[in-house]
Design an enzyme around this catalytic site. Structure first.
Site, PDB file in Angstrom:
ATOM      1  N   HIS A  35      31.527  38.780  33.391  1.00 44.99           N
ATOM      2  CA  HIS A  35      32.974  38.693  33.558  1.00 44.99           C
ATOM      3  C   HIS A  35      33.614  38.015  32.344  1.00 44.99           C
ATOM      4  CE1 HIS A  35      32.585  38.986  38.098  1.00 44.99           C
ATOM      5  NE2 HIS A  35      31.422  38.437  37.816  1.00 44.99           N
ATOM      6  N   TYR A  36      34.908  38.240  32.148  1.00 42.94           N
ATOM      7  CA  TYR A  36      35.710  37.292  31.384  1.00 42.94           C
ATOM      8  C   TYR A  36      36.713  36.652  32.332  1.00 42.94           C
ATOM      9  CZ  TYR A  36      39.133  41.207  30.732  1.00 42.94           C
ATOM     10  OH  TYR A  36      40.008  42.245  30.898  1.00 42.94           O
ATOM     11  N   THR A  37      37.185  35.457  31.982  1.00 41.20           N
ATOM     12  CA  THR A  37      38.046  34.717  32.902  1.00 41.20           C
ATOM     13  C   THR A  37      39.523  35.077  32.788  1.00 41.20           C
ATOM     14  OG1 THR A  37      38.382  32.892  31.341  1.00 41.20           O
ATOM     15  CG2 THR A  37      36.478  32.738  32.837  1.00 41.20           C
ATOM     16  N   GLU A  99      30.639  33.954  34.111  1.00 39.86           N
ATOM     17  CA  GLU A  99      32.031  33.975  33.658  1.00 39.86           C
ATOM     18  C   GLU A  99      32.115  33.423  32.237  1.00 39.86           C
ATOM     19  OE1 GLU A  99      34.883  35.014  34.798  1.00 39.86           O
ATOM     20  OE2 GLU A  99      34.704  35.248  36.987  1.00 39.86           O
ATOM     21  N   HIS A 153      31.697  43.653  35.420  1.00 41.03           N
ATOM     22  CA  HIS A 153      32.545  43.632  36.611  1.00 41.03           C
ATOM     23  C   HIS A 153      33.261  44.968  36.762  1.00 41.03           C
ATOM     24  CE1 HIS A 153      35.520  40.995  39.147  1.00 41.03           C
ATOM     25  NE2 HIS A 153      34.791  41.788  39.888  1.00 41.03           N
TER      26      HIS A 153
END
Length: 263
Positions: A35-37, A99, A153
């Site tokens: 994921h990235y936040t 993340e 994701h």
């Protein structure tokens, strides 16, 4: 002969013996989701330590040597949401989430009305990727994760999510560290047959996506669900040409992957 291995632990005064082990079992952890936040270090920490969402690992946007493990690996983190891949659903139950602090889409492009191209995404810093490499090396070995089960994701929630985005270095992870899935160029070239591609129905192509693991309907049209899957696939395997439009190159890559990683 059973070799007894009585441990000191007990349950209500009864001894617990672990010398017998059934063959009917498998690892609970079957996927790793990247994921990235879409926020700053401070905002990401606040959100991921709340009671709304979480992940097992958090990698800040800094030059430190720290990797934050904010949910124990044996526990279920809330990172995947509504999700599906390779016939599995609710991937929170069977995955580890990583993340990475990153804005995702550059702020000036966030009101863009269609699928974001490669240049709209924000680069990761080298230190973050180095940490990702070490975590993935550790987890894939520890849990015997198949290559194609190291996913974005966006792979497990097409249309709803785009992370970790077009700038995440999937190709480098595979070619340099043998992490995750990637296609063989020679196979891709073999499938670059325009006549064959043009003779296929949309249902045929969607079936190839389902074969790889993506959840998509069987409608004979490139509806939004179908386009979302195409875009998610391109973000992972052809990010500089991510458009959401199905084309010959995307098909050839998909076929090459299905050849390399048969279901």
């Amino acid at each position: 002969k059973i070799q007894k291995k009585i441990f000191k632990e007990d349950i209500g005064g009864f001894k617990v013996d672990t010398s017998l082990e059934s063959l009917a079992q498998n690892e609970r952890i079957q996927f790793i989701v990247l994921h990235y936040t879409a926020g700053s270090n401070e905002a990401s920490i606040k959100e991921l330590l709340s009671n709304r969402v979480s992940a097992h690992y958090l990698l800040l946007d800094d030059d430190s040597d720290v990797i934050y493990n904010i949910v124990p690996l044996e526990k279920r983190a809330w990172h995947a949401g509504a999700s599906s891949f390779s016939g599995k659903t609710n991937l929170n139950d069977i995955s580890i989430g990583i993340e990475i602090v990153n804005d995702g889409i550059a702020k000036k492009y966030r009101n863009y009305s269609t699928y974001h191209p490669y240049d709209h995404y924000v680069d990761f810093n080298e230190n973050q990727i180095n940490k990702v490499v070490e975590i993935l090396k550790y987890l894939t070995q520890k849990y015997n994760i198949p290559a194609k089960n190291v996913v974005a994701h966006s792979d497990i929630a097409p249309g709803r999510k785009q992370d970790p985005g077009a700038k995440f270095p999937w190709e480098m992870l595979y070619k340099k560290y043998n992490i995750g899935a990637w296609y063989d160029e020679a196979d891709k070239e073999k499938f670059m047959d325009e006549d064959k591609f043009n003779s296929l129905s949309i249902r045929d192509i969607k079936a190839e996506f389902r074969k790889y693991g993506y959840a998509v309907n069987e409608k004979e049209e490139w509806d939004k669900e179908g386009k979302d899957v195409v875009y998610s696939f391109q973000l992972h395997f052809n990010p500089k040409k991510a458009t959401g439009v199905m084309d010959l190159e995307t098909y050839a890559i998909l076929k090459a992957l299905n050849k390399k990683y048969p279901k």
